[in-house]
Design a protein around this motif. Structure first.
Motif, PDB file in Angstrom:
ATOM      1  N   PRO A 192       3.267  26.556  28.116  1.00  0.00           N
ATOM      2  CA  PRO A 192       4.240  25.548  28.485  1.00  0.00           C
ATOM      3  C   PRO A 192       3.622  24.498  29.397  1.00  0.00           C
ATOM      4  CG  PRO A 192       4.623  27.535  29.743  1.00  0.00           C
ATOM      5  CD  PRO A 192       3.566  27.874  28.735  1.00  0.00           C
ATOM      6  N   GLY A 193       4.258  23.334  29.416  1.00  0.00           N
ATOM      7  CA  GLY A 193       3.676  22.256  30.194  1.00  0.00           C
ATOM      8  C   GLY A 193       4.641  21.120  30.430  1.00  0.00           C
ATOM      9  N   TYR A 194       4.095  20.036  30.918  1.00  0.00           N
ATOM     10  CA  TYR A 194       4.862  18.876  31.350  1.00  0.00           C
ATOM     11  C   TYR A 194       5.340  18.092  30.131  1.00  0.00           C
ATOM     12  CZ  TYR A 194       5.785  14.654  34.183  1.00  0.00           C
ATOM     13  OH  TYR A 194       6.350  13.569  34.802  1.00  0.00           O
ATOM     14  N   ARG A 195       6.656  18.064  29.921  1.00  0.00           N
ATOM     15  CA  ARG A 195       7.188  17.423  28.722  1.00  0.00           C
ATOM     16  C   ARG A 195       6.904  15.934  28.670  1.00  0.00           C
ATOM     17  NH1 ARG A 195      13.226  19.813  28.504  1.00  0.00           N
ATOM     18  NH2 ARG A 195      13.105  19.098  30.660  1.00  0.00           N
ATOM     19  N   PRO A 237       4.686  24.759  34.156  1.00  0.00           N
ATOM     20  CA  PRO A 237       5.529  25.239  35.241  1.00  0.00           C
ATOM     21  C   PRO A 237       5.231  26.682  35.699  1.00  0.00           C
ATOM     22  CG  PRO A 237       6.605  25.697  33.185  1.00  0.00           C
ATOM     23  CD  PRO A 237       5.250  25.127  32.838  1.00  0.00           C
ATOM     24  N   LEU A 238       4.182  27.320  35.173  1.00  0.00           N
ATOM     25  CA  LEU A 238       3.961  28.730  35.505  1.00  0.00           C
ATOM     26  C   LEU A 238       3.461  28.920  36.927  1.00  0.00           C
ATOM     27  CD1 LEU A 238       2.399  30.083  32.181  1.00  0.00           C
ATOM     28  CD2 LEU A 238       4.771  30.218  32.959  1.00  0.00           C
ATOM     29  N   GLY A 419      12.477  32.869  31.052  1.00  0.00           N
ATOM     30  CA  GLY A 419      12.745  33.006  32.474  1.00  0.00           C
ATOM     31  C   GLY A 419      13.416  31.760  32.989  1.00  0.00           C
ATOM     32  N   VAL A 420      13.360  31.536  34.298  1.00  0.00           N
ATOM     33  CA  VAL A 420      13.985  30.377  34.912  1.00  0.00           C
ATOM     34  C   VAL A 420      12.982  29.718  35.859  1.00  0.00           C
ATOM     35  CG1 VAL A 420      16.344  31.236  34.729  1.00  0.00           C
ATOM     36  CG2 VAL A 420      14.977  31.791  36.768  1.00  0.00           C
ATOM     37  N   VAL A 421      13.168  28.412  36.041  1.00  0.00           N
ATOM     38  CA  VAL A 421      12.319  27.626  36.931  1.00  0.00           C
ATOM     39  C   VAL A 421      13.229  27.051  38.010  1.00  0.00           C
ATOM     40  CG1 VAL A 421      10.605  25.796  37.093  1.00  0.00           C
ATOM     41  CG2 VAL A 421      10.875  27.050  34.943  1.00  0.00           C
ATOM     42  N   VAL A 422      13.097  27.548  39.224  1.00  0.00           N
ATOM     43  CA  VAL A 422      14.020  27.191  40.297  1.00  0.00           C
ATOM     44  C   VAL A 422      13.379  26.113  41.173  1.00  0.00           C
ATOM     45  CG1 VAL A 422      15.432  28.041  42.198  1.00  0.00           C
ATOM     46  CG2 VAL A 422      14.847  29.573  40.288  1.00  0.00           C
TER      47      VAL A 422
END
Length: 445
Positions: A192-195, A237-238, A419-422
């Motif tokens: 995953p990465g920066y859209r 975002p990891l 998962g979630v990104v807070v």
């Protein structure tokens, strides 16, 4: 176990711990220390160097955080290597800006209200300054480039001449500038990465190749690419720090294939456990286009950043910007210059680190019993690995309470993480507490 071939200058200006970490980093990057090699204990190293044990501990902690070393309980400290997990994914559309929800964004900073006076003073200086006649230097105000070069050397270890710095209208503008001067070919982007990076590459007419965010990007991964976009100091975002060996592998692959590495150094100064991780560009200025932004320490609407292209691309970038008038707005550049000269950005970063550390701990207290952290918390968000059904429950509960909680699956393309990104920068303490209460309820806490 042999002593390390390092030497500390007790009369030097650099702290002993920083000297030690820098010299060990050099030993690894040169291959004197190899993956798997065991290092002396902090007690033995301190005795050998004639320093306090805390000096050795500080150096080792820093290098572990950067990914150069790994500490194994009961076994010792070693030159590092890493691997990472996978998970199942279901997708959904994230809420847009007009949804009426408070978004727990990964990109909106907290700015101490006590700094407002300096912010207002900067804009008063803009109003009193004389704007340039016609169009300004396509690479930015010379005085601002000088201030940015000084700051890059001081905070990121990136020693450059002011003439090598290009002022941009933000990270995506810098990425567009780089892509505009590269040969044809696809762009590899972390997944995953920066859209926004994906959208920028596609808008430039480039195909996008997914680079697994946890994988080592070797020659085979970069073959056929014009560029590889990475976030090595704090993977978005990891949250993973790219290990030292992976950094060297990536740079070697870049030299072998000709692909330019684009380093997005978006929030590297916001570490609150150890000192900021040095920029990848410090290891390979000839192969790395370095991108930085003010949007994590100043209001994102300022839309200003900076770039240090590889020396071979600098003239091409300048010509392209002059041709298309791709220049950051003069009032914004002038305001940023004042903010830098007044020490405003440094002050904002110092206070934000303290706030983010406290907020990260509050998030961990709620998510920790239910989820696994994707990496050590840093910056203004933390990412938590959960089964998708649990992540969706947390998302729905947050939404019911008026918050948009980003799902990790929304920033995956072929990766299968859930998962979630807070994000906890762009909210008040009260808003964060309400959001965490809803998330706790959604997870059955």
């Amino acid at each position: 176990m042999a002593a390390l071939p390092v030497r500390l200058d007790r009369d030097g200006r650099e702290p002993l711990g920083a000297q030690l970490s820098g010299q060990v980093r050099d030993l690894v990057s040169r291959g004197t220390l190899r993956r798997g090699d065991r290092l002396p204990s902090t007690r033995a190293l301190a005795a050998d160097l004639g320093v306090a044990r805390s000096v050795a501990e500080q150096a080792y902690d820093q290098l572990v955080a950067e990914g150069w070393l790994s500490a194994r309980r009961g076994a010792g400290t070693f030159v590092a290597s890493e691997a990472a997990p996978r998970a199942e994914v279901r997708r959904r559309r994230p809420a847009g800006p007009g949804s009426g929800l408070v978004r727990l964004s990964t990109g909106e900073p907290w700015i101490d209200p006590r700094h407002r006076a300096a912010w207002r003073r900067a804009w008063r200086e803009v109003s009193a300054a004389t704007p340039p006649r016609g169009y300004d230097d396509p690479c930015g105000l010379p005085a601002l480039r000088e201030a940015l070069a000084e700051r890059l050397g001081r905070t990121r270890g990136l020693v450059v001449d002011p003439d090598e710095v290009v002022v941009t209208a933000g990270t995506t503008a810098g990425l567009r500038d780089v892509l505009s001067v590269l040969p044809s070919g696809p762009v590899g982007i972390e997944d995953p990465g920066y859209r926004a990076a994906v959208a920028t590459a596609r808008a430039a007419g480039r195909d996008v190749v997914d680079l697994p965010a946890e994988a080592r990007h070797d020659e085979a991964a970069l073959r056929g690419l014009a560029a590889a976009y990475v976030t090595p100091a704090h993977q978005h975002p990891l949250g993973r720090v790219m290990p030292a060996d992976d950094r060297l592998t990536l740079l070697a692959a870049s030299r072998a294939t000709g692909a330019v590495v684009v380093e997005d150094d978006y929030d590297s100064e916001l570490r609150y456990d150890v000192a900021p991780v040095p920029a990848l560009a410090t290891l390979g200025r000839d192969r790395v286009a370095y991108l930085g932004t003010a949007s994590k320490s100043a209001p994102p609407g300022l839309r200003v950043g900076w770039m240090v292209p590889p020396p071979a691309l600098l003239d091409d970038v300048a010509r392209h910007r002059e041709l298309v008038h791709d220049v950051a707005a003069w009032p914004v550049q002038r305001a940023l210059l004042t903010l830098l000269r007044d020490g405003w950005l440094d002050s904002v970063v110092r206070t934000a680190r303290r706030v983010y550390a406290e907020r990260a701990a509050r998030v961990a207290a709620v998510l920790g019993p239910h989820a696994a952290p994707a990496a050590t918390s840093a910056g203004m968000y933390s990412t938590w690995l959960l089964p998708q059904d649990a992540a969706l429950r947390a998302h729905a509960a947050a939404r019911e309470a008026g918050f948009d909680l980003p799902l990790l699956s929304d920033v995956c393309r072929t990766a299968r993480h859930t998962g979630v990104v807070v994000g906890f920068g762009g909210v008040s303490d009260g808003e964060l507490d309400r959001a965490l209460g809803a998330i706790r309820a959604g997870l059955g806490g």
